[in-house]
Design an enzyme around this catalytic site. Sequence first.
Site, mmCIF file in Angstrom:
data_model
loop_
_atom_site.group_PDB
_atom_site.id
_atom_site.type_symbol
_atom_site.label_atom_id
_atom_site.label_comp_id
_atom_site.label_asym_id
_atom_site.label_seq_id
_atom_site.Cartn_x
_atom_site.Cartn_y
_atom_site.Cartn_z
ATOM 1 N N SER A 188 0.800 -1.221 0.000
ATOM 2 C CA SER A 188 0.000 0.000 0.000
ATOM 3 C C SER A 188 0.835 1.275 0.000
ATOM 4 O O SER A 188 0.330 2.327 -0.376
ATOM 5 C CB SER A 188 -0.933 -0.006 1.207
ATOM 6 O OG SER A 188 -0.207 -0.189 2.397
ATOM 7 N N HIS A 216 -5.466 -3.968 -1.868
ATOM 8 C CA HIS A 216 -5.317 -2.966 -2.927
ATOM 9 C C HIS A 216 -5.370 -3.577 -4.328
ATOM 10 O O HIS A 216 -5.255 -2.857 -5.312
ATOM 11 C CB HIS A 216 -4.010 -2.183 -2.754
ATOM 12 C CG HIS A 216 -4.097 -1.114 -1.715
ATOM 13 N ND1 HIS A 216 -4.707 0.095 -1.944
ATOM 14 C CD2 HIS A 216 -3.687 -1.092 -0.427
ATOM 15 C CE1 HIS A 216 -4.654 0.840 -0.844
ATOM 16 N NE2 HIS A 216 -4.031 0.135 0.087
ATOM 17 N N LYS A 247 -12.199 -0.677 -0.330
ATOM 18 C CA LYS A 247 -11.409 0.163 -1.229
ATOM 19 C C LYS A 247 -12.112 0.240 -2.589
ATOM 20 O O LYS A 247 -13.096 0.949 -2.701
ATOM 21 C CB LYS A 247 -9.977 -0.359 -1.274
ATOM 22 C CG LYS A 247 -9.287 -0.063 0.070
ATOM 23 C CD LYS A 247 -7.909 -0.596 0.225
ATOM 24 C CE LYS A 247 -7.339 -0.081 1.544
ATOM 25 N NZ LYS A 247 -6.551 -1.079 2.261
HETATM 26 C C1 LIG Z 1 -6.499 -1.256 3.694
HETATM 27 C C2 LIG Z 1 -5.801 -2.542 3.903
HETATM 28 C C3 LIG Z 1 -6.331 -3.507 4.762
HETATM 29 C C4 LIG Z 1 -7.529 -3.228 5.610
HETATM 30 O O1 LIG Z 1 -8.707 -3.200 4.871
HETATM 31 P P1 LIG Z 1 -10.003 -2.478 5.498
HETATM 32 O O2 LIG Z 1 -11.109 -3.089 4.750
HETATM 33 O O3 LIG Z 1 -9.831 -1.016 5.281
HETATM 34 O O4 LIG Z 1 -10.018 -2.820 6.951
HETATM 35 C C5 LIG Z 1 -5.695 -4.730 4.849
HETATM 36 N N1 LIG Z 1 -4.568 -4.979 4.141
HETATM 37 C C6 LIG Z 1 -4.023 -4.064 3.325
HETATM 38 C C7 LIG Z 1 -2.791 -4.407 2.553
HETATM 39 C C8 LIG Z 1 -4.616 -2.821 3.182
HETATM 40 O O5 LIG Z 1 -4.060 -1.912 2.381
#
Ligand SMILES: *Cc1c(COP(=O)(O)O)cnc(C)c1O
Length: 405
Positions: A188, A216, A247
């Site tokens: 990320s 992502h 996301k």
């Molecule tokens: C954003 C993210 C999460 C968490 O996801 P949410 O649905 O926002 O809790 C988990 N792993 C990675 C790599 C992320 O970027």
Amino acid sequence: MATTTTRTNPLSYLTDQLNELKQKGTYFKLRVLDDEQAPVCTFDGKKVINLASNNYLGLTTHPKLREAALEATKKYGVGSGAVRTIAGTMKLHMELEEKIARFKNVEACVVFQSGFTANAGTVSALLGKEDFIVSDELNHASIIDGARLSRAKIKVFRHKDAAHAEELLHEIKNESGRKLVITDGVFSMDGDIGALPQLTELAEKYGAIMMVDDAHASGVLGRNGRGTVDHFKLHGRVDVQVGTLSKAIGALGGYVCGTRDLIEFLYHRGRPFLFSTSHPPSVAATCIAAFDVLEQEPERIEQLWDNTRYWKKELGALGFNIGGVNTPASETPITPIIVGDGRLIMDFSRELFKEGVMGTGIAFPTVPEGKARIRTIMTATHTKDDLDQALDVLKRVGKRMGILG
Ligand SMILES: *Cc1c(COP(=O)(O)O)cnc(C)c1O
């Protein structure tokens, strides 16, 4: 009657630590969104071009998703009323899980409240004290927390370094504990793609469980956004696939895909599943509609990648460090603008905001010391005009602050 006692505030150390952040220049206030999560929107009363959201496909405001949420609310109310295992499993929850399983072409799927709880709940349920977790050093915090909760022994390999991962697996090959190899699908902070093919091969060679966190990558990589397993054609070889609904999917939630028994096991042992209330019907219905959109509107993903290519090319041409030298090179719609100093990045972010661009500054400890950055995220719904305006502001502010030569 009031008595006066002198009691020192037991939380005063928090104030000290906040003051320390202020001194370092990395203290922040939350930016508050006044309208919709969109490519151009209003934060703290100011209209800005938004380069900070994970709303890759613009689904947060898609009419079909909005309609689905409203319909479900009218029909089923606003809450599920219980955890899934007590009374909080609604038809919509089952329908969503079946829909995702079909989409990912796996036996079964379980939806958690968030991607965070999906990772933390799954890793901690699958492994125990006698076991081993072989993990990329840049894996997400939710994986790290899950690994700690499991009490398994954690072996961290250098970022995307499969040879190092093999060394670690070799060291423990005669141990009787179970082994898990785990990586983010897309990282990320740098936007690079995990070493899935090599790690999957290693997991097979050493008899380890293979797990990927596609937060992502969901809706971004692979056919219709099916994720990294599809992107690399590793179908049937990755045991545990985690994705997020928060996301690109535009709503909220996380899911785990795999065999029927994996999912049944998580129904019985995934602690966030057992001990935290399930999604409101509106969320489940929204996500169901989102998977239809992924199949019916592939042009969104194409536009996302068109915008991404344009953005990277133009940012690079301005002379910004967008990764690749001493940092991983981005391969996705996440593009960092690496500046280095933590204080400078916060100032840069504030100046950009004043001129109408929202780019969040990210500093240590979220990224390594000296690698502070503005993380930009492209979406399908930014227009070329939005991008050109943002580039203009970045250039002007970058020059003024001496970040660009
Ligand atoms: C954003 C993210 C999460 C968490 O996801 P949410 O649905 O926002 O809790 C988990 N792993 C990675 C790599 C992320 O970027």
